[in-house]
Design a protein around this motif. Sequence first.
Motif, PDB file in Angstrom:
ATOM      1  N   LEU A 165       6.316   8.539  -3.047  1.00 41.80           N
ATOM      2  CA  LEU A 165       6.469   7.216  -2.443  1.00 41.80           C
ATOM      3  C   LEU A 165       5.601   7.097  -1.194  1.00 41.80           C
ATOM      4  O   LEU A 165       4.948   6.078  -0.967  1.00 41.80           O
ATOM      5  N   HIS A 166       5.569   8.137  -0.396  1.00 42.75           N
ATOM      6  CA  HIS A 166       4.743   8.137   0.808  1.00 42.75           C
ATOM      7  C   HIS A 166       3.274   7.966   0.451  1.00 42.75           C
ATOM      8  O   HIS A 166       2.547   7.196   1.097  1.00 42.75           O
ATOM      9  N   GLU A 167       2.834   8.633  -0.594  1.00 44.62           N
ATOM     10  CA  GLU A 167       1.438   8.519  -1.021  1.00 44.62           C
ATOM     11  C   GLU A 167       1.133   7.107  -1.525  1.00 44.62           C
ATOM     12  O   GLU A 167       0.079   6.550  -1.222  1.00 44.62           O
ATOM     13  N   ARG A 168       2.057   6.533  -2.288  1.00 46.09           N
ATOM     14  CA  ARG A 168       1.868   5.153  -2.751  1.00 46.09           C
ATOM     15  C   ARG A 168       1.761   4.200  -1.566  1.00 46.09           C
ATOM     16  O   ARG A 168       0.924   3.289  -1.555  1.00 46.09           O
ATOM     17  N   LEU A 169       2.619   4.405  -0.586  1.00 40.39           N
ATOM     18  CA  LEU A 169       2.588   3.564   0.607  1.00 40.39           C
ATOM     19  C   LEU A 169       1.279   3.758   1.365  1.00 40.39           C
ATOM     20  O   LEU A 169       0.664   2.800   1.825  1.00 40.39           O
TER      21      LEU A 169
ATOM     22  N   GLU B 134      -5.533  -0.079   1.142  1.00 38.97           N
ATOM     23  CA  GLU B 134      -6.021  -1.264   0.429  1.00 38.97           C
ATOM     24  C   GLU B 134      -5.834  -2.542   1.250  1.00 38.97           C
ATOM     25  O   GLU B 134      -6.672  -3.441   1.204  1.00 38.97           O
ATOM     26  N   ARG B 135      -4.724  -2.635   1.977  1.00 39.35           N
ATOM     27  CA  ARG B 135      -4.431  -3.835   2.776  1.00 39.35           C
ATOM     28  C   ARG B 135      -4.988  -3.749   4.191  1.00 39.35           C
ATOM     29  O   ARG B 135      -4.916  -4.719   4.945  1.00 39.35           O
ATOM     30  N   ASN B 136      -5.497  -2.579   4.550  1.00 40.46           N
ATOM     31  CA  ASN B 136      -6.021  -2.355   5.896  1.00 40.46           C
ATOM     32  C   ASN B 136      -4.964  -2.683   6.954  1.00 40.46           C
ATOM     33  O   ASN B 136      -5.173  -3.504   7.854  1.00 40.46           O
ATOM     34  N   CYS B 137      -3.798  -2.066   6.796  1.00 39.35           N
ATOM     35  CA  CYS B 137      -2.711  -2.293   7.747  1.00 39.35           C
ATOM     36  C   CYS B 137      -2.036  -0.954   8.048  1.00 39.35           C
ATOM     37  O   CYS B 137      -2.345   0.059   7.447  1.00 39.35           O
ATOM     38  N   THR B 138      -1.117  -1.003   8.980  1.00 41.33           N
ATOM     39  CA  THR B 138      -0.384   0.211   9.337  1.00 41.33           C
ATOM     40  C   THR B 138       0.787   0.418   8.376  1.00 41.33           C
ATOM     41  O   THR B 138       1.213  -0.509   7.688  1.00 41.33           O
TER      42      THR B 138
END
Length: 74
Positions: A13-17, A23-27
């Motif tokens: 899950l951490h890797e997916r996040l 991809e979204r260029n966010c934190t």
Amino acid sequence: MADLHLTNVPDALHERLRQHTIERNCTMSAAVLDAIERELARREWSKHLATRPTTDFGIEVASLITEVRTSRDA
């Protein structure tokens, strides 16, 4: 503003996040807050929808959809 700390996040899950944030260029914080907000809004909408009365079209919805698709494709 309150703090929220997560522990025991499964590696997958951490890797997916992590991939999602790239991809979204966010934190990670922004992505998690957005996901929580969307889930809460979805649940609130589902509760609201459940309180609305049902509508009887006099025909099964699947049949109605088939009829519309058939007439559209003709």
